[in-house]
Write an enzyme that holds these catalytic residues in place. Structure first.
Site, PDB file in Angstrom:
ATOM      1  N   GLU A 293       0.734  -1.171  -0.008  1.00  0.00           N
ATOM      2  CA  GLU A 293      -0.067   0.037  -0.165  1.00  0.00           C
ATOM      3  C   GLU A 293       0.988   1.049  -0.126  1.00  0.00           C
ATOM      4  O   GLU A 293       1.973   1.187   0.619  1.00  0.00           O
ATOM      5  CB  GLU A 293      -1.040   0.141   1.241  1.00  0.00           C
ATOM      6  CG  GLU A 293      -1.725  -1.295   1.156  1.00  0.00           C
ATOM      7  CD  GLU A 293      -2.246  -1.463   2.549  1.00  0.00           C
ATOM      8  OE1 GLU A 293      -2.651  -0.246   3.367  1.00  0.00           O
ATOM      9  OE2 GLU A 293      -3.029  -2.632   2.730  1.00  0.00           O
TER      10      GLU A 293
ATOM     11  N   GLU B  99      -9.837   5.639   3.281  1.00  0.00           N
ATOM     12  CA  GLU B  99      -9.991   4.727   4.465  1.00  0.00           C
ATOM     13  C   GLU B  99      -9.967   5.394   5.652  1.00  0.00           C
ATOM     14  O   GLU B  99      -8.914   6.269   5.923  1.00  0.00           O
ATOM     15  CB  GLU B  99      -9.087   3.696   4.600  1.00  0.00           C
ATOM     16  CG  GLU B  99      -9.052   2.738   5.640  1.00  0.00           C
ATOM     17  CD  GLU B  99      -8.085   1.664   5.910  1.00  0.00           C
ATOM     18  OE1 GLU B  99      -7.977   0.724   6.684  1.00  0.00           O
ATOM     19  OE2 GLU B  99      -7.168   1.758   4.926  1.00  0.00           O
TER      20      GLU B  99
END
Length: 395
Positions: free
Chosen positions: A197, A307
């Site tokens: 990520e 997120e």
């Protein structure tokens, strides 16, 4: 033979730990002291240590014994087109206080607020290839009542990486929560879930402030026992002497004003198998393929978006913001957060737009996402996303 080499590596690491001593209030080792060529003191008590690139801590990982550092990606010229790069001039705050010499890499020293329990997310977003969006709140939790919520798009297939231009913001976050805008390159599921990520985050619990910081993350077992943010554990091989992981950007976007964005990318090097991270077209370093099980060969899923962690304190939804805290419906460019030039690297290493895109929006009354169909000619495939969290419809 391989087991003998791995055992030898573990004995070497154990010997280092046995010789630990306290230096300037920080736990360190004789080996670490010799590896640090220069130390840069930054504002707010931050410290950058310039490590000899060949003595960087990640090389202590058992799977990286006798690892030969790849200094630059072999497919560098095929990566990011210059006109797709963001508007950000790559300046991190520590640059004002010094630079790391050639042959060294900058590592942000763990601060007094460092908490190793925050290094793992304990959760990952699932996305059906035919899903339009998920209306219900996520039931997956971490740390008791902590809930991860998403506004993301994703694709399934066979990929060698992904990229996107993401604009930078400084969202409000509650102290124990986080707000992230990122790319996921993944393979596997559940305990075999592998992910790499990259993006930006505001995470007071990890860094001790509310600054917008460049981050990377990895795991090979569904966030259970492997992986971490940045260089808080061994694994990522850093190669850039100019960009430090976990350090803040000096510029962020302003509402109805100047927009600051940067291009983030993850791409597998077909010659070495290493997964390279780039920021603004600059190679930062890589995750060796030997760290992974499912991602050792190829990615089967890519996701882009926001997120947050919702702690549900006081019996209601958090006011932690995603993106810049505004909904995509509020106007788009300059008022909403965006991803544009969203791309995948296919199994032939060709860069292209994502196809058969699915969405996951865990709570659209709190955070939403809208595909941008109006600016493809100038911004490529993209979307607006984000929201304020708690409001009249988000309880």
């Amino acid at each position: 033979m391989s087991k003998f080499i791995e055992l030898t590596c573990w004995f070497f690491i154990l010997a280092i730990f046995v010789n630990e001593r306290l230096v300037e209030g920080k736990t360190t080792t004789e080996a670490v002291n010799k590896a640090i060529i220069k130390t840069i003191k930054v504002e707010n008590a931050e410290i950058i240590d310039c490590y000899d690139i060949y003595r960087q801590p990640s090389l202590n990982h058992p799977l990286l014994c006798n690892h030969t550092i790849q200094m630059k990606p072999s497919s560098y010229q095929r990566r990011t087109k210059s006109n797709n790069l963001g508007t950000l001039q790559l300046i991190q705050t520590w640059h004002k206080y010094g630079s790391c010499p050639e042959g060294t890499i900058p590592i942000l020293r763990k601060g007094k607020n460092y908490n190793h329990t925050l290094l793992r997310k304990h959760h990952y977003p699932r996305l059906s290839p035919y899903e339009t969006h998920v209306m219900s709140r996520s039931n997956d939790t971490t740390n008791g009542n902590m809930v991860h919520e998403y506004s993301i798009i994703g694709v399934h297939g066979n990929f060698l990486g992904a990229q996107a231009k993401i604009n930078l913001w400084k969202p409000f976050t509650k102290t124990e929560e986080m707000s992230i805008s990122q790319i996921w390159v993944t393979a596997g599921d559940y305990k075999d879930y592998n992910t790499i990520e990259v993006g930006w985050q505001v995470y007071q619990g990890l860094y001790g402030d509310d600054q917008t910081r460049f981050f990377i993350y990895w795991t090979t077992d569904g966030y259970m026992s492997t992986g971490c943010y940045n260089l808080f554990c061994d694994g990522f091989v850093h190669t850039s002497s100019n960009i430090s992981l976990g350090c803040n950007f000096t510029e962020v976007s302003t509402f109805n004003g100047d927009q600051k964005d940067a291009t983030f990318s993850i791409q597998k090097d077909q010659s070495s198998g290493n997964w390279w991270i780039q920021l603004q077209g600059i190679p930062i370093g890589y995750y060796p393929s030997s760290l992974f099980t499912k991602l050792s060969k190829i990615s089967t899923s890519v996701k882009w978006g926001g997120e947050i962690i919702n702690g549900k304190t006081n019996g209601r939804h958090t006011s932690t913001q995603m993106g810049n805290g505004h909904f995509p419906s509020e106007g788009g460019l300059k008022t909403s957060s965006y991803f544009n030039w969203v791309k995948v690297f296919d199994e032939n290493n060709m860069i292209k737009d994502p196809e058969n895109v699915g969405k996951k929006i865990t709570n659209p009354n709190c955070y939403d996402l809208k595909i941008d169909d109006e600016h493809y000619g100038t911004n490529g495939y993209g979307f607006y996303y984000g929201g304020p969290g708690y409001n009249d419809k988000c309880k």
